[in-house]
Design a protein around this motif. Structure first.
Motif, short mmCIF file in Angstrom:
data_model
loop_
_atom_site.label_atom_id
_atom_site.label_comp_id
_atom_site.label_asym_id
_atom_site.label_seq_id
_atom_site.Cartn_x
_atom_site.Cartn_y
_atom_site.Cartn_z
N LYS C 171 -2.99 -2.35 0.89
CA LYS C 171 -2.72 -2.64 2.29
C LYS C 171 -2.52 -4.12 2.57
N PRO C 173 -0.84 -7.80 2.72
CA PRO C 173 0.52 -8.31 2.76
C PRO C 173 0.91 -8.87 1.39
N TYR C 174 2.21 -8.90 1.20
CA TYR C 174 2.78 -9.22 -0.10
C TYR C 174 2.23 -10.51 -0.72
N TYR E 25 -1.99 1.04 12.56
CA TYR E 25 -1.94 1.83 11.33
C TYR E 25 -3.19 2.68 11.24
N VAL E 31 -2.10 -3.98 14.30
CA VAL E 31 -1.37 -5.01 13.57
C VAL E 31 -0.48 -5.84 14.48
N ASN E 51 2.51 -14.66 5.49
CA ASN E 51 2.22 -13.33 4.95
C ASN E 51 1.29 -12.59 5.86
N GLY E 52 1.64 -11.35 6.09
CA GLY E 52 0.73 -10.52 6.85
C GLY E 52 0.79 -10.74 8.34
N ALA E 53 1.76 -11.51 8.78
CA ALA E 53 1.85 -11.77 10.20
C ALA E 53 2.32 -10.52 10.94
N GLY E 54 3.05 -9.67 10.24
CA GLY E 54 3.53 -8.46 10.89
C GLY E 54 5.04 -8.38 11.01
N LYS E 55 5.73 -9.17 10.22
CA LYS E 55 7.19 -9.15 10.29
C LYS E 55 7.74 -7.80 9.86
N SER E 56 7.31 -7.37 8.67
CA SER E 56 7.82 -6.09 8.18
C SER E 56 7.45 -4.98 9.14
N THR E 57 6.26 -5.05 9.67
CA THR E 57 5.82 -4.02 10.60
C THR E 57 6.73 -3.97 11.81
N GLU E 103 11.78 -4.24 2.60
CA GLU E 103 11.16 -5.20 1.71
C GLU E 103 10.83 -4.48 0.40
N GLU E 181 13.25 -9.84 4.21
CA GLU E 181 13.21 -10.74 3.06
C GLU E 181 14.42 -10.62 2.15
N GLN E 214 11.07 -15.56 4.63
CA GLN E 214 10.06 -16.56 4.33
C GLN E 214 10.71 -17.91 4.09
N1 LIG Z 1 0.41 1.08 5.73
C1 LIG Z 1 -0.46 0.19 6.21
N2 LIG Z 1 -1.72 0.56 6.50
C2 LIG Z 1 -2.61 -0.33 7.00
N3 LIG Z 1 -2.34 -1.63 7.20
C3 LIG Z 1 -1.11 -2.08 6.92
C4 LIG Z 1 -0.11 -1.20 6.40
N4 LIG Z 1 1.01 -1.92 6.21
C5 LIG Z 1 0.72 -3.18 6.59
N5 LIG Z 1 -0.54 -3.29 7.01
C6 LIG Z 1 -1.19 -4.51 7.52
O1 LIG Z 1 -0.43 -5.01 8.56
C7 LIG Z 1 -0.40 -6.42 8.55
C8 LIG Z 1 1.05 -6.89 8.68
O2 LIG Z 1 1.76 -6.51 7.53
P1 LIG Z 1 3.32 -6.76 7.34
O3 LIG Z 1 3.70 -6.09 6.08
O4 LIG Z 1 4.02 -6.39 8.56
O5 LIG Z 1 3.36 -8.34 7.16
P2 LIG Z 1 4.57 -9.31 6.85
O6 LIG Z 1 4.61 -10.26 7.94
O7 LIG Z 1 5.78 -8.54 6.57
O8 LIG Z 1 4.05 -10.02 5.53
P3 LIG Z 1 4.84 -10.42 4.20
O9 LIG Z 1 5.51 -11.68 4.45
O10 LIG Z 1 3.76 -10.59 3.20
O11 LIG Z 1 5.74 -9.33 3.89
C9 LIG Z 1 -1.04 -6.85 7.26
O12 LIG Z 1 -2.30 -7.35 7.56
C10 LIG Z 1 -1.21 -5.59 6.48
O13 LIG Z 1 -2.41 -5.60 5.76
#
Ligand SMILES: Nc1ncnc2c1ncn2[C@@H]1O[C@H](COP(=O)(O)OP(=O)(O)OP(=O)(O)O)[C@@H](O)[C@H]1O
Ligand SMILES: Nc1ncnc2c1ncn2[C@@H]1O[C@H](COP(=O)(O)OP(=O)(O)OP(=O)(O)O)[C@@H](O)[C@H]1O
Ligand SMILES: CC(C)C[C@H](N)C(=O)O
Ligand SMILES: [Mg+2]
Ligand SMILES: [Mg+2]
Lengths: 413, 319, 274, 359, 278
Positions: C171, C173-174, E25, E31, E51-57, E103, E181, E214
């Motif tokens: 879970k 982030p990358y 989630y 998130v 990382n983990g800011a929530g972009k992909s989400t 991603e 990305e 990024q």
């Molecule tokens: N399937 C999931 N279940 C629970 N939490 C999740 C899930 N996917 C993502 N998260 C959480 O949501 C938050 C945002 O994740 P997200 O993948 O959107 O980040 P990001 O900005 O794309 O990061 P990165 O640059 O690393 O890709 C993270 O804290 C992650 O741990």
């Protein structure tokens, strides 16, 4: 204030084909007694079905369940389940009535005070079939050198007569070929029948049940086996079993020990009080067919056992221990059969403390393409041969299951 | 020495001595193989299209057969019953897609496998609830399928007996495979199916409509199941005992490779013939009944040499 | 660096090599998949204590090279000499046992396990207490577990991932996953650490952090590092020597400066804008 | 805030690695333990015999399978047969050594099934995923066949079934056989299951358990980190089969009392697999949840449906129960593919952030 | 804080509007805590953040791929071309012209590279010839793919997979692409090229882009507008060139402090993290 009679049934699963008519017959007779007579001596019978699917483990679950509800008698309706509950029942003090199935050696009442297998044991059945074959061959000595095939459900049921068959094979000099059919492959018997085709046995004996029997009959017709030389034990004589082979199954023979069809007072009463009143699950087209009637016969034994127990104890509401004495002292005379509308339906029968089976007479029926036809008179299995063997088998059982309890129950007859 | 003789020589002597019997054995194996293959085909369809190992395929066979026979018993004419049954399989496909597959998109294989086992239970309960638990006879004649048999004399006194229904089964299986191959080679759908099997989420992201695709393949699998049900029901009765035989499709599938239609056929034939020959000629040496596991052992041995089955896709390992 | 790192006793086993000696040497290694030549006849070496970058266009064979080094791919030709021992093929776990650790391009963490367990998994080779002690979880097995837990906690501190200690890594982030992966590799206390694009998908700040970690590992623990990376800024800044691959061939090898000015490299990889 | 971890600081790794590091969990466990000990004194024999004892035994089998499938990621459909190996071994052992305490024999019989498990685990080095299912199916059917075709295994009983003989122990208490008391058997089973579960817990959170999970999550990476697939996979097979074997032996000796080979059929394998999946792959508590659910549900339905006046026919109840079980399995997989254990931890999570909906 | 809706490119209609969405989630993990953004018709908008800011989400919330990860949008609204799309399936969305490149590549491993590209054309109905043409176009963008066209995608290198994933999305002829990305794992030269391709598609075909990236440097060079996401909230937004000039952005995302570009070798090891929202 009721008499709780549990029925272990299987109206579902691969054995339902045989299980349904039996369950209906058993159920309907008891219901008829409730409807017509208000129970037995004024006490209503509570019939409770427990679905086992002919599965031993489920059977044990059912056993535990009905035990906790105060069952009078256990009819496991499976040799496998019977074998498993025999040791428990003696401890829990509930009689087991395994009518014409179960452990043959249980006929020894002194070793197995809690188990009853009237009117015949499987060993009687096997000996009766061989007797019939011997008669057709013109005497037991002519069996020498013959090949007899035995195709059976590879479970407690089908294995039960093997010791006797082997004994007879060595005594009479015929060759015994065994073709086990695993329970889960009942409907796929092509290998067994290929082997039979190769081995060319002169006679075939079948211990089949559920979906196994119709499949076997069908396969036999496929390899063009001479159906007149194909014998089934009484349980392989369901109408559907034979019908599966169609016209070609003509001549297929099984044993029987009660009447077929609806020309009996008791069957008419059932029709009147139960079937027509919509209290039965039976498919009208299958009413009073062979296995249905066998269910009726079985329930009659239970009812008579209860009645006898009431007589003996003077109570109307009896318990399982009373029931045991009732069964042990069963004596169904010609007159009694008449009273209960079973004249010509069954032969008189009597049990005793030593003999819990009775080794009664049987007859052969033959499939005429549509229905079972009586093909010969009532005759007795080779009791003189069977009895000593049973005695020995019972002793062996007690020994290998040591410490097997001595009989403590008083003998009332 | 005797032992070696019994294993290595005797069976072949037997084969040569009774050639008609050998032919009969081969034929029986062939027919069984065709039927295994038909069940396996149903599996392959769904696996190819979703990566789901549809355990319920076996029960769908029984369910389809039961529906057909059950409707007929209720007085529906045979052909109408057939059409209605096809309809029922269609409804089943839609229901499965809507209530099982859709909510479980993107879940691991084992979860999907489990859900189909859940479906199996459901269908068993439902089928028996509606049609009762006892075995039923297939309405072979009413459907106009051939019955009876033909015997061929072979050599002196030899006999090869072919059941007409078995011949029909083989023919129908071949036609069916042909049709499916065409269906899958309509590239757009075929490719989409494989894509879905690889990665649900990615498939979604490129706009493949999982719902539609799943409904289609489950329906196709339903039709295959119905055909199998009719054919197998004609050999033995239709009852839930068939379900266990359907497990045999697993080694077939594994032998052929989960994703290959020809694999299902070839695998079916290898298993069908192999286990028959094994049972008849070698089985007696160990007391018979080896048919119950021989198929799995055959598949296992093949797998040791080709872990992805004969025609399966390569297993990708990369870091 | 800071005081914290001092008591981390993560250092390479003494293998008799001095900084600057050849630690790993590839001689004429070739690897092909069917028709695809992933690596053709490549020779190069890695010196003890250096940071060696491997760069090249996509599909050049960089990852394959790492796979060859740690035994996941078996080259059709060539010899690999690691700490004086030549070999042409070995199993991955043997490579691991001989002191080679790595991270992966597509994060290959154990998704169902927590960060802590993932890093603990790097200690696998160092834990020996047998089954029966583990069943009882007393005495030796428990002490061993605690002892290694201490090391792992040091790594966790070092990489600043305390807060996700017990989170399942799937879970995360990358970027954090990459960091955990580095931690896992570090936990093996390797002599040679292979990093496959450790900074892909990170923003600048994170790349800076990661560079810092790599440099620290290299200088504080004396770990030799082979690094694949597409960010030229990073490569040029932190590596000692760079090897450049293209289509499975080596087209450049030398100091960052040399490579940067090598025309072949510019044509094949860097492009004009760099 | 009903359930809070905050404020509970750990000052040593030992404390942190305790099985129940959180106070609420410890209290919960104590309550469960107390209930488990009290049940026999309030419940009927039927409840003990037909529900509690088999539930515990099956939970152990589920833990066994969970080791293999949940922790080590190797799908197995042969659990039933491995349980059978345990049962038959125990039967033979007690025939040969009638005087040895049956509990010891039960624990020993697991080693036989561990051995068999390892043999059938060998192909897992090459065969993966669903393909591995065929190996375990081969084991299932082959072993089932052995149970039927090797009469030595069942002491040449003509019925082909094994009958549990009467055995006494711990000061002449009847432990097995028809005369054994429900309460005795319950306590014996409870003790074995609890002890073994704790042992398993220790294994899975240590080095060996981690190796299994590494192989499960990414076998290639695990190998590159120094895990030998051979030892990791085979040890999983061994431990898993050991547990299944012990469970199988208990199933016969403390529950069924006798068994035909069909008791160890593929149906049993599936039943256990369901318990594992529904309970939660890779979760020991989950195995208990799963076992309770899969074992209890049909019993509850069969007793409950008629009581609710839904129907009277035994077989209809049966069909409806089958249907409902099937539907519920699907339903739970949809609600939470990671099983009841996950649902439980989500519930805890909810309690933790309570009164806020999420944190 | 977020001034975007009113200030940004008021002249064009917006192709995508995200209004104050919240994403959870597993029913418990919050998130996104109220994210709003717009993408104007024909715009390139960058979504930046750690990382983990929530972009992909955010991207997955838009493309409706969240559901398959057990996430859900619990608040707010998302409009594509003026219509609410939260209830639509990903398939309908692709049909309407909005596609996401996920991603982590997500290629179909058992399909060849070319088959992968073809699956991208699944929703198209304009015939094989047009699809063939577009495949050629993708191959021209990524010559490396032409060489590997018959390889199973599962075996190709990381960068090759990335190209395949992007190419596959192009095959659907979208009006809008959500790119997660895009430059990850690509050689520097190719990174530039990808962005050139983006620019070209944007200018010539009018495709709009929302990119999570990024590599702030390159993203802000090509984007017209940018949002900075942190811990599930938009903390800053503005025209790309304004962001490029912003001191904080410079410091933390572009790596140019007062004294020019910093070297990776000399990064100080102390907590430098500055956060808008602590
Ligand atoms: N399937 C999931 N279940 C629970 N939490 C999740 C899930 N996917 C993502 N998260 C959480 O949501 C938050 C945002 O994740 P997200 O993948 O959107 O980040 P990001 O900005 O794309 O990061 P990165 O640059 O690393 O890709 C993270 O804290 C992650 O741990
Ligand atoms: N197992 C395999 N089977 C087939 N081809 C492979 C395999 N592994 C790698 N290749 C091929 O070998 C070539 C080199 O791949 P490799 O992964 O080493 O590239 P790379 O330099 O790491 O590229 P990138 O920077 O994109 O990750 C690629 O063309 C790839 O497709
Ligand atoms: C009616 C039945 C009890 C017969 C059955 N086949 C048996 O097990 O013996
Ligand atoms: Mg690479
Ligand atoms: Mg992301």
């Amino acid at each position: 204030e009721e008499l709780f009679v549990p029925l272990f049934s299987y109206r579902t699963g691969p054995f339902a084909g045989s299980g349904i008519p039996i369950a209906n017959g058993m159920h309907d007779y008891l219901t008829m007694l409730n409807e017509r007579d208000g129970g037995i001596n004024g006490v209503k019978i509570r019939v409770g079905e427990c679905e086992t699917g002919y599965d031993t483990q489920k059977g044990v679950e059912c056993y535990e369940q009905v035990k906790s509800e105060g069952a009078l008698v256990i009819s496991p309706y499976s040799t496998g389940i019977t074998l498993q509950v025999i040791p428990k029942a003696s401890v829990d003090k509930i009689p087991v009535l395994s009518m014409a199935y179960g452990l043959s050696a249980a006929a020894e009442g002194n070793t197995f005070p809690w188990v009853f297998n009237p009117p015949n044991t499987y060993w009687d059945g096997a000996s009766a079939i061989v007797t019939d074959i011997a008669n057709r061959e013109g005497g037991a000595e002519n069996l020498k050198g013959k090949k007899i095939g035995y195709i059976f459900l590879d479970a407690g049921y089908g294995r039960e007569p093997i010791p006797l068959l082997e004994q007879m094979s060595s005594d009479m000099g015929f060759e015994l070929l065994q073709y086990p059919v695993p329970g889960k492959e009942m409907q796929n018997q092509s290998s067994q029948w290929l082997n039979i085709r190769r081995d060319r046995p002169d006679y075939m004996i079948m211990w089949g049940w559920g979906a196994m029997s119709p499949t076997a009959v069908k396969e036999a017709t496929k390899i063009r086996y001479n159906m007149e030389n194909f014998y089934g034990i009484w349980w392989s004589g369901g109408n559907d079993d034979a019908a599966a082979g169609g016209e070609a199954a003509k001549g297929y023979r099984t044993l029987n020990f009660h009447g077929v069809g609806s020309d009996f007072g008791v069957i008419q009463d059932i029709k009147k009080y139960v079937v027509d009143a919509g209290k039965s699950q039976v498919d009208p087209a299958k009413f009073a067919d062979n296995l249905y009637n066998r269910g009726v016969y079985n329930s009659m034994l239970i009812a008579e056992g209860i009645r006898r127990a009431q007589e003996l104890t003077g109570k109307t509401v009896i318990d399982a221990v009373d029931m045991r004495s009732g069964l042990e002292n069963l004596d169904i005379t010609e007159a009694r059969l008449k009273e209960i509308g079973m004249e010509g339906f069954a032969l008189p029968m009597k049990l005793s403390c030593e003999d819990h089976s009775g080794h009664h007479k049987v007859y052969v029926v033959e499939w005429d393409g549509k229905d079972w036809k009586k093909a010969g008179d009532w005759f007795s299995p080779d009791v003189d041969m069977v009895k000593p063997l049973l005695k020995k088998a019972a002793a062996d059982y007690a020994e290998s299951n040591a410490p097997w309890p001595e009989r403590t129950e008083a003998c009332l007859n | 020495m005797d032992f070696l003789y019994a294993i290595l020589i005797d069976p072949f002597v037997q084969m040569v001595e009774l050639p008609d019997f050998l032919l009969q054995v081969l034929w029986e194996g062939f027919v069984a193989g065709v039927l295994y293959a038909l069940i396996a085909l149903g599996f392959v369809l769904i696996f190819k299209a979703s990566g789901v190992f549809n355990f319920a395929q076996g029960i769908m066979v029984v369910f389809a057969g039961l529906t057909l026979v059950g409707l007929h018993e209720k007085g529906v004419p045979a052909y109408l019953a057939l059409i209605l049954t096809i309809g029922v399989m269609g409804v089943l496909a839609l229901a499965v897609e809507r209530f099982v597959m859709r909510p479980l998109v993107n879940q691991p294989d084992i979860i999907l496998l489990m859900s189909t086992i859940g479906l199996t239970y459901f269908l068993i309960g439902f089928g028996e609830f509606i049609f009762g638990g006892e075995p039923k006879q297939m309405i072979t004649e009413e459907l106009g399928l051939p019955t009876g048999s033909t015997a061929f004399e072979i050599g002196d006194g030899g006999l090869l007996i072919l059941q007409h229904i078995d011949i029909a089964a083989a023919v129908i299986a071949i036609i069916m495979v042909g049709c499916l191959a065409v269906f899958f080679n309509k590239t757009r759908i075929g490719r989409a199916l494989r894509a879905v099997a690889d990665d649900h989420q990615a498939a979604l992201s490129v706009g493949i409509s999982l719902n539609q695709i799943w409904a289609i393949v489950w329906f196709a699998a339903g039709i295959v199941a119905l055909t199998t049900g009719i054919m197998w029901g004609a050999r033995s009765d239709v009852s839930f005992a068939l379900e266990i035989i359907a497990l045999k499709a697993l080694p077939v599938l594994i032998l052929g490779g989960f994703t290959s239609i020809p694999g299902a056929i070839v695998g079916g034939l290898i298993i069908g013939i192999g286990e028959k020959i094994g049972e008849i000629y070698w089985g007696p040496l160990v007391g018979g009944g080896i048919e119950s596991w021989l198929a799995y052992m055959i598949a296992l041995i093949f797998l040791l040499f080709r872990p992805q089955g004969l025609f399966g896709e390569r297993i990708i390992e990369r870091v | 660096m800071n005081a914290r790192i001092k008591h981390v006793e993560l250092h390479a086993e003494d293998d008799g090599l001095n900084p600057g000696d050849v630690m790993l040497k590839l001689d004429n290694v070739s690897l092909a998949f069917g028709g695809v030549k992933a690596i053709s006849d490549i020779s190069f070496d890695i010196l003890k204590g250096e940071i060696r970058a491997i760069i090249g266009p996509n599909g050049a064979g960089k990852t394959s090279m790492l796979n060859v080094i740690n035994g996941f791919y078996h080259p059709q030709q060539g010899v690999i000499t690691f700490r004086g021992q030549a070999r042409s093929r070995m199993q991955p776990y043997e490579a691991a046992a001989s002191g080679i650790a790595r991270t992966f391009q597509n994060v290959a963490l154990f998704k169902g396990m927590s960060t802590l367990d993932n890093i603990m998994s790097g200690r696998t080779l160092k834990m020996h207490k047998n089954f029966f002690w583990q069943v009882l979880n007393v005495g030796p097995a428990r002490n061993e577990e605690i002892e290694h837990r201490l090391k792992v906690e040091e790594i966790i501190d070092f990489l600043e991932i305390q807060h996700i200690r017990k989170t399942p890594v799937g879970k995360l982030p990358y970027g954090l996953q990459k960091r955990v992966e580095l931690g896992r590799a570090l936990a093996m206390e390797p002599d040679l650490l292979l990093l496959d694009e450790p900074m892909a998908g990170m923003n600048l700040e994170e790349k800076e952090d990661m560079s810092r970690f790599i440099l620290d590992v290299n200088s504080q623990m004396g770990t030799t590092i082979a690094l694949i990376e597409h960010d030229m800024g990073v490569v040029m800044d932190i590596s000692d020597r760079v090897v450049v691959l293209d289509y499975g061939r080596k087209i450049g090898d030398g100091s960052p400066e040399d490579v940067k000015n090598n025309q072949d490299v510019i044509d094949a990889y860097l492009g004009v804008s760099h | 805030m009903l359930y809070r971890e905050s404020g509970q600081y750990k000052t040593s790794y030992i404390a942190d690695q305790a099985i129940f590091p959180i106070r609420e969990d410890r209290i919960g466990m104590m309550i469960i333990g107390a209930i488990a000990l009290a049940i026999p004194f309030v419940a009927s024999d039927f409840f003990l015999n037909a529900i509690m004892t088999p539930f515990l035994i099956l939970a152990l089998a589920a833990i066994g399978l969970n080791i293999l499938t949940g922790y080590a990621g190797q799908l197995s459909l042969g659990t039933g047969a491995f349980m059978g190996v345990g049962a038959y071994s125990c039967y033979k052992l007690t025939t040969i050594f009638p005087d040895v305490n049956i509990v010891i024999l039960v624990l020993l019989s697991g080693f036989f099934s561990a051995g068999i498990g390892v043999i059938f685990g060998l192909p897992s080095l090459r065969i993966k995923g669903l393909y591995l299912a065929v190996t375990t199916l081969a084991a299932q059917f082959f072993l089932e066949w052995c149970f039927i075709r090797i009469p030595w295994l069942y002491n040449y009983n003509s019925s082909g079934a094994i009958e549990v003989p009467e055995r006494r122990g711990f000061g002449d208490i009847v432990l097995t056989g028809p005369a054994a008391g429900a309460m005795t058997q319950y306590f014996v089973v409870l003790a074995i299951v609890v002890v073994v579960t704790f042992a398993v817990k220790n294994i899975v959170r240590g080095r060996i358990g981690r190796q299994w999970m590494m192989i499960r999550d990414m076998d290639i990476a695990a190998e590159l980190m120094g895990v030998r697939p051979l030892t990791a996979k085979l040890s999983a097979f061994a431990v898993s089969s050991y547990l299944c074997g012990v469970a199988g032996a208990m199933f016969i000796f403390f529950y069924l009392g006798a068994a035909e080979p069909s008791a160890f059929s593929i149906t049993l394998s599936f039943q256990i697999l369901f318990m594992v999946i529904l309970g939660g792959l890779g979760s020991l508590v989950g195995s208990f949840f799963g076992a309770a659910f899969i074992w209890g549900l049909p019993i509850v339905l069969r007793a409950g449906l008629p009581a609710m006046g839904i129907d009277i026919n035994a077989e209809t109840v049966f069909h409806v129960a089958t249907m409902i079980v099937g539907a519920l399995i699907i339903f739970f997989l949809i609600v939470e593919p990671h099983g009841l254990a996950r649902l439980w931890s989500l519930a805890k999570e909810k309690m933790r952030v309570w009164p806020f909906p999420y944190g | 804080m977020s001034t975007s809706v009113s200030t940004q490119a008021a002249t064009q209609p917006n192709i995508l509007e995200v209004n104050n969405i919240e994403v959870i989630y597993d029913h418990v993990i919050l998130v996104l805590k109220g994210v709003s953004l717009v993408v104007p018709e024909g715009g390139i908008v960058a979504l930046l953040g750690a990382n983990g800011a929530g972009k992909s989400t955010t991207l997955k919330a838009i493309s409706n791929l969240l559901r398959s990860e057990r996430g859900e949008v619990t608040k707010g609204s998302i409009e594509f071309e003026g219509k609410r799309i939260e209830a639509q399936t990903a398939n309908e969305l692709v049909r309407r012209g909005c596609i996401q490149v996920m991603e982590g590549r997500h290629c179909f491993g058992h399909l060849t590279v070319e088959e992968n590209l073809l699956t991208g054309a699944f929703t198209r109905r304009d015939g094989n010839a047009a699809i063939k043409r577009d495949i050629e176009m993708v191959y021209n963008y990524f010559p490396r793919l032409r060489e590997r066209r018959t390889s199973l995608a599962g075996y190709t290198s990381g960068g090759e997979q990335q190209m395949t994933a992007i190419g596959r999305a192009l095959m659907s002829r979208p009006k809008m692409i959500l790119l997660d990305e895009p430059s990850m794992g690509l050689a520097p030269q190719l990174q530039e090229e990808i962005f050139e391709i983006i620019k070209k598609l944007n200018e010539q075909e009018g495709v709009s882009f929302l990119l999570a990236e990024q590599n702030t440097n390159i993203a802000l060079r090509y984007a017209t507008y940018g949002y900075i996401l942190e811990s599930g909230r938009i903390v800053m937004d503005g025209a790309a060139k304004d962001l490029r000039e912003n001191e904080d952005v410079k410091e933390f995302y572009l790596g140019v402090g007062g004294e020019g570009r910093r070297s990776f070798k000399n990064v100080k090891h102390y907590k430098r993290r500055k956060r808008w929202l602590a």
